[in-house]
Design a protein around this motif. Structure first.
Motif, short mmCIF file in Angstrom:
data_model
loop_
_atom_site.label_atom_id
_atom_site.label_comp_id
_atom_site.label_asym_id
_atom_site.label_seq_id
_atom_site.Cartn_x
_atom_site.Cartn_y
_atom_site.Cartn_z
N ALA A 140 0.84 -1.20 0.00
CA ALA A 140 0.00 0.00 0.00
C ALA A 140 0.87 1.24 0.00
O ALA A 140 1.94 1.27 0.61
CB ALA A 140 -0.92 0.01 1.22
N VAL A 141 0.39 2.27 -0.70
CA VAL A 141 1.05 3.58 -0.69
C VAL A 141 -0.04 4.63 -0.47
O VAL A 141 -1.22 4.38 -0.70
CB VAL A 141 1.80 3.86 -2.01
CG1 VAL A 141 2.95 2.88 -2.20
CG2 VAL A 141 0.86 3.81 -3.20
N TYR A 142 0.40 5.81 -0.02
CA TYR A 142 -0.55 6.84 0.38
C TYR A 142 -0.21 8.17 -0.28
O TYR A 142 0.96 8.56 -0.34
CB TYR A 142 -0.53 7.00 1.90
CG TYR A 142 -0.92 5.74 2.64
CD1 TYR A 142 -2.22 5.54 3.07
CD2 TYR A 142 0.02 4.73 2.88
CE1 TYR A 142 -2.58 4.37 3.74
CE2 TYR A 142 -0.33 3.56 3.53
CZ TYR A 142 -1.64 3.39 3.96
OH TYR A 142 -1.99 2.24 4.60
N ILE A 143 -1.25 8.85 -0.76
CA ILE A 143 -1.10 10.14 -1.41
C ILE A 143 -1.79 11.20 -0.56
O ILE A 143 -2.96 11.06 -0.19
CB ILE A 143 -1.68 10.12 -2.83
CG1 ILE A 143 -0.86 9.19 -3.73
CG2 ILE A 143 -1.75 11.52 -3.43
CD1 ILE A 143 -1.43 9.00 -5.12
N ASN A 144 -1.06 12.28 -0.26
CA ASN A 144 -1.60 13.42 0.52
C ASN A 144 -2.23 12.97 1.83
O ASN A 144 -3.33 13.39 2.18
CB ASN A 144 -2.61 14.21 -0.32
CG ASN A 144 -1.94 15.01 -1.42
OD1 ASN A 144 -0.75 15.27 -1.38
ND2 ASN A 144 -2.71 15.41 -2.42
N GLY A 145 -1.51 12.12 2.54
CA GLY A 145 -2.03 11.65 3.83
C GLY A 145 -0.99 10.98 4.69
O GLY A 145 -1.11 9.80 5.01
N SER A 146 0.06 11.70 5.06
CA SER A 146 1.15 11.11 5.84
C SER A 146 0.74 10.90 7.30
O SER A 146 -0.04 11.67 7.86
CB SER A 146 2.38 12.01 5.80
OG SER A 146 2.83 12.17 4.48
N ASN A 147 1.30 9.86 7.90
CA ASN A 147 1.09 9.61 9.32
C ASN A 147 2.25 8.78 9.84
O ASN A 147 2.58 7.73 9.27
CB ASN A 147 -0.24 8.89 9.56
CG ASN A 147 -0.60 8.82 11.02
OD1 ASN A 147 -0.08 8.01 11.78
ND2 ASN A 147 -1.49 9.71 11.43
#
Length: 325
Positions: A140-147
């Motif tokens: 999985a990768v995430y765009i405009n949503g770091s945590n």
């Protein structure tokens, strides 16, 4: 021959053998080949590959904001060029929640997941669904949503750079009373915009209004800022900016003669408007996110970090010189 016997013959864990037998992602090609040789030696015949082997789920928020369909379309095109199909999963009120989608997708045979502006960017939302993805080794990768609590690659437009572009443009036109209209600060892109704006010398209590990322939200925030003497407003989305302009016209004010407004996103439909706006590098972000996801699917190790991408400013006719006092 048991699963343990095959694992011992291949020099891997039984979990890895199980993933290979069930055609799950997250196993290096070289390891998969070793396990398959051990399985074939034991008389195992590989089943036909399911279509879902090359399918990636793309999770996006509601599709009424044109920036999210833009990401969905770009990601779908990049995935198709790489030989993958995309399932677009829109999260909306009255439909599936992101948690429901993630729980459902975990039980599927998908190759991977791309989350766009999801609950990973919401400081108040539970991160448990994402942790379950990690435990299941779902790429999985995430765009405009770091945590920080999620061990995954993140790809984000630089909100700080976008705010600087907008402020520099407006200051160059003579504006000093500049306001910022954004959504709720619980969301990471919002809080980053506010921090960047304040760092440029604007008083948060006087010049920042938080509301919803909607046309009505933009109208309410813009009305408050313009009535308090601001001559220019930077909005957190194009939809907010258009709502502000429409509301201002109802009260006899027009951009750029009476005030200036800058939007954020520059989705393709904005070409039909006169809105000056910060353009997210959607294509570049999408290509980087898909490239990294494919490496994860192939079993490669990738850096667990956030990559920031600088936006551009598209100048149209909603900004002009500051009106005389």
């Amino acid at each position: 021959m048991t699963l343990a016997d095959i694992a011992a013959a291949a020099g891997v864990s039984t979990a890895t053998v199980s993933r290979v037998m069930n055609q799950k992602p997250g196993v290096k090609d070289s390891t998969r080949a070793v396990v398959m040789r051990a399985l074939q030696a034991a008389g195992y015949e590989q089943p036909r590959q399911h279509f879902s082997k090359h399918v990636v789920a793309v999770l996006v928020p509601e599709l009424s904001n044109p920036s999210f369909p833009q990401f969905a379309q770009e990601l779908t095109q990049v995935l198709f060029a790489a030989g993958y199909s995309a399932i677009v999963c829109p999260v909306s009120q009255g439909g599936y929640s992101e948690t429901q989608y993630l729980d459902m997708l975990l039980d599927s045979d998908l190759s991977g997941i791309i989350s766009v502006s999801g609950a990973s960017a919401d400081s108040l939302a539970s991160k448990a669904p994402y942790h379950r993805l990690q435990d299941a080794r779902m790429p999985a990768v995430y765009i405009n949503g770091s945590n920080e609590s999620i061990d995954a690659p993140f790809f984000c437009s630089s909100d700080a750079a976008g705010i600087r572009l907008a402020v520099d443009h407006l200051r160059g036109l003579g504006h000093s009373r500049i306001g910022l209209a954004v959504g709720e600060p619980r969301y990471l892109p919002t809080s980053r915009k506010i921090e960047a704006f304040a760092a440029l010398g604007f008083p948060e209590d006087e010049s920042v209004v938080t509301t919803e990322y909607t046309a009505d939200g933009g109208a309410r925030a813009g009305r408050r800022l313009l009535q308090s003497g601001h001559t220019a407003v930077i909005c957190g989305s194009d939809v907010m900016a258009l709502g502000l302009m429409r509301d201002a016209e109802r009260h006899g004010l027009r951009a750029p003669g009476d005030f200036s407004v800058v939007g954020y996103d520059d989705s393709p439909i904005m070409r039909l408007t006169n809105l000056t706006t910060v353009r997210q590098p959607v294509k570049t972000i999408s290509e980087a996110a898909v490239s990294t996801l494919l490496r994860l699917i192939g079993g490669e190790e990738v850096p667990i970090e956030e990559q920031l991408f600088n936006p551009d400013l598209t100048i149209r006719q909603s900004t002009g010189t500051a009106p005389n006092d």
